[in-house]
Design an enzyme around this catalytic site. Structure first.
Site, PDB file in Angstrom:
ATOM      1  N   ARG A 174       0.803  -1.223   0.000  1.00  0.00           N
ATOM      2  CA  ARG A 174       0.000   0.000   0.000  1.00  0.00           C
ATOM      3  C   ARG A 174       0.836   1.273   0.000  1.00  0.00           C
ATOM      4  O   ARG A 174       0.650   2.136  -0.855  1.00  0.00           O
ATOM      5  CB  ARG A 174      -0.933   0.018   1.216  1.00  0.00           C
ATOM      6  CG  ARG A 174      -1.845   1.234   1.241  1.00  0.00           C
ATOM      7  CD  ARG A 174      -2.702   1.282   2.491  1.00  0.00           C
ATOM      8  NE  ARG A 174      -3.647   0.195   2.565  1.00  0.00           N
ATOM      9  CZ  ARG A 174      -4.520   0.040   3.555  1.00  0.00           C
ATOM     10  NH1 ARG A 174      -4.543   0.918   4.555  1.00  0.00           N
ATOM     11  NH2 ARG A 174      -5.355  -0.966   3.565  1.00  0.00           N
ATOM     12  N   HIS A 176      -7.918  -4.103  -7.784  1.00  0.00           N
ATOM     13  CA  HIS A 176      -7.724  -3.367  -6.529  1.00  0.00           C
ATOM     14  C   HIS A 176      -9.058  -3.236  -5.799  1.00  0.00           C
ATOM     15  O   HIS A 176      -9.760  -2.219  -5.925  1.00  0.00           O
ATOM     16  CB  HIS A 176      -7.144  -1.985  -6.841  1.00  0.00           C
ATOM     17  CG  HIS A 176      -6.506  -1.304  -5.673  1.00  0.00           C
ATOM     18  ND1 HIS A 176      -5.326  -1.720  -5.110  1.00  0.00           N
ATOM     19  CD2 HIS A 176      -6.898  -0.226  -4.936  1.00  0.00           C
ATOM     20  CE1 HIS A 176      -4.993  -0.935  -4.102  1.00  0.00           C
ATOM     21  NE2 HIS A 176      -5.936  -0.019  -3.975  1.00  0.00           N
ATOM     22  N   TYR A 186     -17.592  12.845 -14.442  1.00  0.00           N
ATOM     23  CA  TYR A 186     -17.493  14.024 -15.300  1.00  0.00           C
ATOM     24  C   TYR A 186     -16.162  14.107 -16.048  1.00  0.00           C
ATOM     25  O   TYR A 186     -16.097  14.741 -17.105  1.00  0.00           O
ATOM     26  CB  TYR A 186     -17.663  15.307 -14.470  1.00  0.00           C
ATOM     27  CG  TYR A 186     -18.991  15.411 -13.774  1.00  0.00           C
ATOM     28  CD1 TYR A 186     -20.180  15.413 -14.502  1.00  0.00           C
ATOM     29  CD2 TYR A 186     -19.061  15.509 -12.395  1.00  0.00           C
ATOM     30  CE1 TYR A 186     -21.402  15.509 -13.861  1.00  0.00           C
ATOM     31  CE2 TYR A 186     -20.279  15.608 -11.740  1.00  0.00           C
ATOM     32  CZ  TYR A 186     -21.447  15.598 -12.485  1.00  0.00           C
ATOM     33  OH  TYR A 186     -22.657  15.698 -11.861  1.00  0.00           O
TER      34      TYR A 186
END
Length: 752
Positions: A39, A85, A130
């Protein structure tokens, strides 16, 4: 009791029992290793964290190359979290946005279209439904060799797909884009660097593995942030950083003068222009920045960073002002550096610059070797097939006949022409149009080309020098194609110092007035007559001193203790002032008798009625304590006289007067300068006269051009510097008698 004991005999599977401490220790260790390896920390090979690696790989699998059309970011995030993931979509999208921000990444990996945040607020990006994105051209350096047998593959989280453990980076991306991460018990902070500089240093180490750190630092001058702010860290500190793997880097904004205005044209990395303006405005509202009248943001597309600071006048020290802003705002920022990465051995650790580049070179050498071996296997396999094709073309009629006459022609072909199964299968899969006569010439040409390629591959694999030369040439090619000039210039600057509070106050003439009851105030200007001011009932004028509003005012009490305070904080003379006992805590029964004001290096004369005193610098009167500072030793029965300013003049004289009418003048140079104490004898008062009550009532320093006033009640005698010649003598003498009518001296002052 055994470690594994069934809870009940009816249970099909036993439950494992262990101490809670052991279970918690194992669980926390597993979690910490997961956070460190999967991570938070990047790998030295490709310089990416797992989430970044998966985003880049998923986008390549979607065909979102730099030459393709942009695709909705939500589609990419969906593929990433659905295939590789399994974490939150918002965290994944934020990691994706970070790689697309040119003000965050030195070499962005993603080309974003839409609102991907701004330097003012990097997290102000639009929702992923968007925005659109695709891979940036630079990402090709991480993906170009992915399908060439260069990396190991591992199952994804559900075992249905394969994902690369690393990406085959062609350049040291670990230094180019850097990275930040917080794991369990460790963290990483790697600043970005310039591609050309890093490649140059890598080639130096590749060709000369024994190169020293100093030699590598000839190529890598320091970090290179996405912004054009100046790196002001000394080169010695930068070398120490690269030698140890940890340290800090300071970056400062760049400004220029444009008429009377100061224009900030570049900010440090990750500094918000709006935040800087807010910090400056806060100081202006708190009246801590009086030399600035206005600030505004004139940034636009043509000038991405243009912050305007308007000084109060052209007399403002611009360099001093900017040094203050550097020290008190984000116009100068420090970045922690900790080169902590996961190495080729899978273990995290802090590396210095040489170790980091050496480890990446090992990774790159292994990657190129695997790529060449993979290509060599492909070439050998293709040559094997081409040999079968040539046999078939030389015996085309017989081959066709065997295919037509046999239900299973493959074993027949293998037996008749001594072909392998691979060759026979390739012949059977030939299309009819490939049986043309020209096809034989193409096969022979392809075979010759592949034979030459095989010899070249084998020669490179057998020669470490040729392999090194290949890696070097590829690095140079990539640096020429994707490299650019340094953005963050390295300029050695002196450390910024915030202005003192007194430096921030306008320098205006003031008169500090002390009353008999210890009330103090400050009047603007030097023309005011303190004796004519209004005082409380039962109070009156005691002493006054003239100076500037940005200087410290000092008071001295009857015990010889001194106190200091900023003059600009004193109440206005329009009021009756404030009691000094409200600011300070003098000894019981002590009263304030005088004030002094000036620069720290200015000198004052401190005296007592016993005829003792000394000259000292005003800074010796400064005290931060409410209880003040013991400065002047007061003999028994004596009182402290008001301090008198001392001008810097070689012909200055000390003039002393006693209540018995004796006046003595001598050169100031005869009186030693002290820091504290009783001082030296200024004028002699015989024991009999002292017993009769005679005492020194005044002592001043007089220079040519000044007059002094000898007060006897309401009458005074004016004496110029030359008039004192009749009273000249040596220090500690008796002096001469004043004219009749002035032999009961009450005080001695300088004439206005």
């Amino acid at each position: 009791m055994s470690d594994t004991t069934p809870i009940s005999e009816s249970a099909n599977l036993p439950f494992e029992q262990m101490p809670l401490r052991q279970y918690a220790e194992r669980a926390y260790l597993d979690y910490s290793m997961y956070v460190i390896l999967d991570r938070a920390l990047p790998h030295v090979g490709d310089g990416l964290k797992p989430v970044q690696r998966r985003i880049v790989y998923a986008m390549s699998e979607l065909g979102l190359s730099a030459a393709s059309k942009h695709k909705k970011s939500a589609r990419t995030v969906g593929d990433v979290i659905g295939k590789f993931h399994p974490h939150g979509d918002s965290a994944c999208y934020e990691a994706m946005v970070l790689m697309a921000q040119p003000f965050s990444y030195r070499y962005p990996l993603i080309d974003g279209q839409g609102n991907f945040g701004s330097p003012d607020d990097p997290k102000s990006f639009a929702a992923m439904r968007y925005t659109e994105s695709r891979l940036a051209p630079y990402a090709k350096l991480l993906l170009a060799e992915l399908g060439q047998g260069t990396v190991d593959w591992a199952p994804n989280f559900d075992g249905t797909l394969k994902e690369p453990k690393l990406l085959p980076a062609r350049v040291p991306n670990i230094l180019l884009n850097g990275g930040q991460g917080i794991a369990v018990g460790m963290a990483t902070d790697i600043p970005p660097h310039n591609l050309r500089e890093v490649v140059s240093a890598t080639i130096r180490l590749l060709e000369k593995p024994k190169s020293t750190l100093d030699e590598l630092c000839e190529h890598i001058q320091g970090p290179d942030f996405p912004t054009a702010g100046e790196i002001i860290t000394p080169r010695e500190d930068l070398k120490a950083l690269y030698e140890t793997g940890h340290g800090s880097v300071r970056q400062r904004a760049v400004y220029e003068k444009e008429g009377d205005e100061v224009i900030i044209t570049a900010l440090p990395h990750q500094v918000s222009p709006a935040r800087v303006l807010e910090q400056i405005a806060a100081q202006m509202q708190a009246k801590k920045l009086p030399m600035v009248t206005d600030i505004r943001d004139e940034s636009d597309h043509e000038h991405p960073t243009r912050l305007v600071i308007m000084p109060r006048s052209n007399r403002v020290d611009i360099e001093g002002l900017m040094a203050h802003l550097f020290a008190t705002t984000d116009l100068e920022k420090s970045y922690r550096v900790n080169l902590n990465v996961i190495g080729n051995d899978g273990k995290p650790g802090v590396r210095n610059l040489k170790a980091l580049l050496s480890e990446w070179i090992d990774f790159r050498r292994t990657t190129v070797t695997r790529r060449l071996e993979h290509r060599l296997d492909q070439v050998i396999d293709r040559l094997h097939v081409l040999e079968g094709f040539l046999i078939a073309f030389l015996n085309i009629d017989e081959v066709i006949a065997i295919i037509r006459e046999n239900d299973e022609p493959k074993p027949v072909l293998m037996a008749r022409f001594a072909l392998t199964g691979t060759q026979a299968e390739a012949i059977l899969e030939l299309k009819l149009r490939h049986l043309a006569k020209l096809e034989e010439m193409k096969i022979r040409g392809e075979r010759d080309a592949l034979e030459e390629e095989r010899r070249g591959l084998e020669a490179t694999l057998d020669s470490p020098k040729k392999l090194t030369r290949l890696i070097r040439d590829e690095l140079r090619e990539d640096a020429d194609k994707y490299g650019d000039d340094r953005r963050s210039p390295i300029v050695e600057r002196e450390a910024a110092q915030a202005l003192k509070e007194t430096d921030l106050v306008p320098s205006e003439p003031v008169t500090v007035v002390l009353s008999e009851n210890g009330w103090i105030r400050a009047a603007k200007g030097h023309e005011i007559d303190p004796a004519e001011m209004n005082y409380k009932a039962g109070d009156g004028y005691q002493h006054a001193a003239r100076g500037r509003s940005n200087q410290l005012a000092c008071a001295i009490d009857s015990t010889g203790r001194s106190y200091s305070m900023p003059t600009h904080e004193l109440p206005s003379a329009r009021s009756l002032g404030e009691p000094l006992t409200g600011r300070f805590a003098p000894p019981d029964g002590a009263s304030f008798l005088g004030v002094a004001i000036g620069d720290a290096s200015d000198r004052v004369l401190l005296t007592t009625s016993a005829g003792y005193g000394f000259v000292t610098k005003l800074e010796n009167l400064y005290s931060r304590q409410k209880a003040g500072k013991q400065l002047l030793t007061v003999p028994d029965g004596a009182v402290v006289l008001p301090p008198a300013p001392v001008a810097e003049d070689e012909e200055a004289v000390i003039v002393c007067a006693t209540s018995g009418g004796h006046l003595l003048a001598y050169y100031l140079s005869e009186l030693p300068e002290l820091a504290r104490g009783k001082g030296n004898k200024l004028i002699h008062i015989p024991p009999k006269a002292r017993k009769d009550g005679e005492a020194m009532t005044g002592a001043i320093a007089l220079v040519k051009g000044q007059d002094c006033l000898v007060w006897a009640g309401q009458r005074y005698l004016r004496l110029s510097w030359s008039d004192t010649e009749g009273y000249w003598g040596e220090r500690a003498q008796r002096g001469g008698l004043l004219p009749r009518g002035f032999r009961k001296v009450e005080r001695l002052t300088l004439a206005d």
